[in-house]
Design a protein around this motif. Sequence first.
Motif, PDB file in Angstrom:
ATOM      1  N   THR A 128      36.962  41.450 -23.519  1.00 27.89           N
ATOM      2  CA  THR A 128      38.992  42.239 -23.749  1.00 27.89           C
ATOM      3  C   THR A 128      39.168  41.100 -22.348  1.00 27.89           C
ATOM      4  N   GLU A 129      38.496  39.699 -22.297  1.00 24.18           N
ATOM      5  CA  GLU A 129      38.885  38.894 -21.283  1.00 24.18           C
ATOM      6  C   GLU A 129      40.189  37.964 -21.866  1.00 24.18           C
ATOM      7  N   ASN A 130      40.879  38.470 -22.963  1.00 25.37           N
ATOM      8  CA  ASN A 130      41.536  37.603 -23.668  1.00 25.37           C
ATOM      9  C   ASN A 130      42.927  38.888 -23.414  1.00 25.37           C
ATOM     10  N   ASN A 131      42.535  39.617 -23.097  1.00 27.83           N
ATOM     11  CA  ASN A 131      43.324  40.483 -22.702  1.00 27.83           C
ATOM     12  C   ASN A 131      44.074  40.780 -21.288  1.00 27.83           C
ATOM     13  N   ILE A 132      44.428  39.781 -20.476  1.00 27.52           N
ATOM     14  CA  ILE A 132      44.690  39.535 -18.545  1.00 27.52           C
ATOM     15  C   ILE A 132      45.675  40.824 -18.620  1.00 27.52           C
ATOM     16  N   PRO A 133      46.851  41.170 -19.191  1.00 27.59           N
ATOM     17  CA  PRO A 133      47.528  42.058 -18.377  1.00 27.59           C
ATOM     18  C   PRO A 133      46.801  43.856 -17.720  1.00 27.59           C
ATOM     19  N   GLU A 134      45.795  43.850 -19.399  1.00 25.75           N
ATOM     20  CA  GLU A 134      44.366  45.265 -19.287  1.00 25.75           C
ATOM     21  C   GLU A 134      43.189  44.709 -18.161  1.00 25.75           C
ATOM     22  N   LEU A 135      43.162  43.639 -18.319  1.00 26.25           N
ATOM     23  CA  LEU A 135      42.148  43.429 -16.876  1.00 26.25           C
ATOM     24  C   LEU A 135      42.347  43.423 -15.387  1.00 26.25           C
ATOM     25  N   ILE A 136      44.611  43.127 -15.042  1.00 24.70           N
ATOM     26  CA  ILE A 136      44.871  43.193 -14.058  1.00 24.70           C
ATOM     27  C   ILE A 136      45.133  44.133 -13.632  1.00 24.70           C
ATOM     28  N   LYS A 137      44.908  45.395 -14.209  1.00 24.06           N
ATOM     29  CA  LYS A 137      45.215  46.528 -14.245  1.00 24.06           C
ATOM     30  C   LYS A 137      43.906  47.204 -13.188  1.00 24.06           C
ATOM     31  N   LYS A 138      42.483  46.686 -14.541  1.00 23.60           N
ATOM     32  CA  LYS A 138      41.130  47.437 -13.960  1.00 23.60           C
ATOM     33  C   LYS A 138      41.229  46.620 -12.728  1.00 23.60           C
ATOM     34  N   LEU A 139      41.840  44.914 -12.038  1.00 26.46           N
ATOM     35  CA  LEU A 139      41.447  45.282 -10.694  1.00 26.46           C
ATOM     36  C   LEU A 139      41.984  45.747 -10.256  1.00 26.46           C
ATOM     37  N   ALA A 140      43.019  46.683 -10.108  1.00 25.61           N
ATOM     38  CA  ALA A 140      43.955  47.155  -8.913  1.00 25.61           C
ATOM     39  C   ALA A 140      43.157  48.192  -8.739  1.00 25.61           C
ATOM     40  N   GLU A 141      42.437  49.559 -10.526  1.00 30.75           N
ATOM     41  CA  GLU A 141      42.167  50.512 -10.271  1.00 30.75           C
ATOM     42  C   GLU A 141      41.361  49.920  -8.795  1.00 30.75           C
ATOM     43  N   LEU A 142      40.234  48.963  -8.974  1.00 31.72           N
ATOM     44  CA  LEU A 142      39.207  49.336  -8.482  1.00 31.72           C
ATOM     45  C   LEU A 142      39.733  48.393  -6.172  1.00 31.72           C
ATOM     46  N   LYS A 143      40.660  48.385  -6.856  1.00 32.61           N
ATOM     47  CA  LYS A 143      41.017  47.302  -5.027  1.00 32.61           C
ATOM     48  C   LYS A 143      41.619  49.141  -4.514  1.00 32.61           C
ATOM     49  N   GLU A 144      42.436  50.040  -5.494  1.00 31.86           N
ATOM     50  CA  GLU A 144      42.465  51.296  -5.129  1.00 31.86           C
ATOM     51  C   GLU A 144      41.806  52.271  -5.056  1.00 31.86           C
ATOM     52  N   GLN A 145      40.247  52.130  -5.695  1.00 34.30           N
ATOM     53  CA  GLN A 145      39.120  52.764  -5.001  1.00 34.30           C
ATOM     54  C   GLN A 145      38.551  52.128  -3.753  1.00 34.30           C
ATOM     55  N   GLY A 146      38.631  50.919  -3.336  1.00 33.73           N
ATOM     56  CA  GLY A 146      37.845  50.582  -2.370  1.00 33.73           C
ATOM     57  C   GLY A 146      36.717  49.115  -2.765  1.00 33.73           C
ATOM     58  N   ILE A 147      36.546  49.361  -3.916  1.00 31.17           N
ATOM     59  CA  ILE A 147      35.822  48.254  -4.577  1.00 31.17           C
ATOM     60  C   ILE A 147      36.094  46.694  -3.430  1.00 31.17           C
ATOM     61  N   LEU A 148      37.402  46.433  -3.995  1.00 31.84           N
ATOM     62  CA  LEU A 148      37.813  45.127  -4.173  1.00 31.84           C
ATOM     63  C   LEU A 148      39.056  45.454  -2.890  1.00 31.84           C
ATOM     64  N   THR A 149      39.184  44.121  -2.110  1.00 34.32           N
ATOM     65  CA  THR A 149      39.910  44.605  -0.905  1.00 34.32           C
ATOM     66  C   THR A 149      41.139  43.586  -1.559  1.00 34.32           C
ATOM     67  N   GLU A 150      42.249  43.734  -0.532  1.00 38.16           N
ATOM     68  CA  GLU A 150      43.249  43.136  -1.249  1.00 38.16           C
ATOM     69  C   GLU A 150      43.336  41.612  -1.258  1.00 38.16           C
ATOM     70  N   ASN A 151      42.819  40.861  -0.444  1.00 35.03           N
ATOM     71  CA  ASN A 151      42.480  39.010  -0.701  1.00 35.03           C
ATOM     72  C   ASN A 151      41.521  39.033  -2.217  1.00 35.03           C
ATOM     73  N   GLU A 152      40.800  40.134  -2.559  1.00 25.91           N
ATOM     74  CA  GLU A 152      39.839  39.541  -3.010  1.00 25.91           C
ATOM     75  C   GLU A 152      40.671  40.103  -5.002  1.00 25.91           C
ATOM     76  N   PHE A 153      41.401  41.291  -4.940  1.00 28.41           N
ATOM     77  CA  PHE A 153      42.334  41.425  -5.956  1.00 28.41           C
ATOM     78  C   PHE A 153      43.218  40.303  -5.940  1.00 28.41           C
ATOM     79  N   ASN A 154      43.721  39.679  -4.935  1.00 28.66           N
ATOM     80  CA  ASN A 154      44.951  38.688  -5.317  1.00 28.66           C
ATOM     81  C   ASN A 154      44.389  37.234  -5.782  1.00 28.66           C
ATOM     82  N   LEU A 155      43.621  37.138  -5.230  1.00 33.73           N
ATOM     83  CA  LEU A 155      42.968  35.991  -5.959  1.00 33.73           C
ATOM     84  C   LEU A 155      42.140  36.100  -7.320  1.00 33.73           C
ATOM     85  N   LYS A 156      42.012  37.026  -7.935  1.00 35.11           N
ATOM     86  CA  LYS A 156      41.383  37.543  -9.175  1.00 35.11           C
ATOM     87  C   LYS A 156      43.087  37.027 -10.183  1.00 35.11           C
TER      88      LYS A 156
END
Length: 164
Positions: A128-156
């Motif tokens: 799924t690496e070619n589907n960047i918007p989908e990956l960003i949505k997954k990162l947002a979910e990880l951020k909401e779950q507390g797995i990623l910090t705001e800074n880590e989310f923004n960097l990725k």
Amino acid sequence: MANYKKSLILVKEHLEKEETILFSIYGTYEIKLMGKDSIRSGIFVATEKRIVFYAKKLFGYDLESFPLKNISSIEKSKGFMGHSITFFASGNKAKMKWINDGNIEEFTTYVNSKIGNSESENKTIVQTENNIPELIKKLAELKEQGILTENEFNLKKSELLAKM
């Protein structure tokens, strides 16, 4: 007792034959001794299988192992005395502060990439690496779950957007 380079050499004695050190950081590890908080200078190394903490003592060493599959989240911060990371693994909490040796960005990025991933999930992520918007949505979910910090989310997110 041992510095960063010496600790890198000494920790290799405690790895399995097929394990290699991919990333490492050196700082002060917080531990409990006889019910009281204590600190010990040591090294965290990330291998293909686990994160290992190693600290040389006057008579012996401290060693703690955290399988990557058991790590649920990682936090990172930076202060006057250096970087800090905390990660949670199967009810355990490990914290290292005053990190001034090693590459903390590479270390935390690697650990983050392994959180919650089994081999089959790793294959799905590669597909799924070619589907960047989908990956960003997954990162947002990880951020909401507390797995990623705001800074880590923004960097990725920035890295992914740069690939578009």
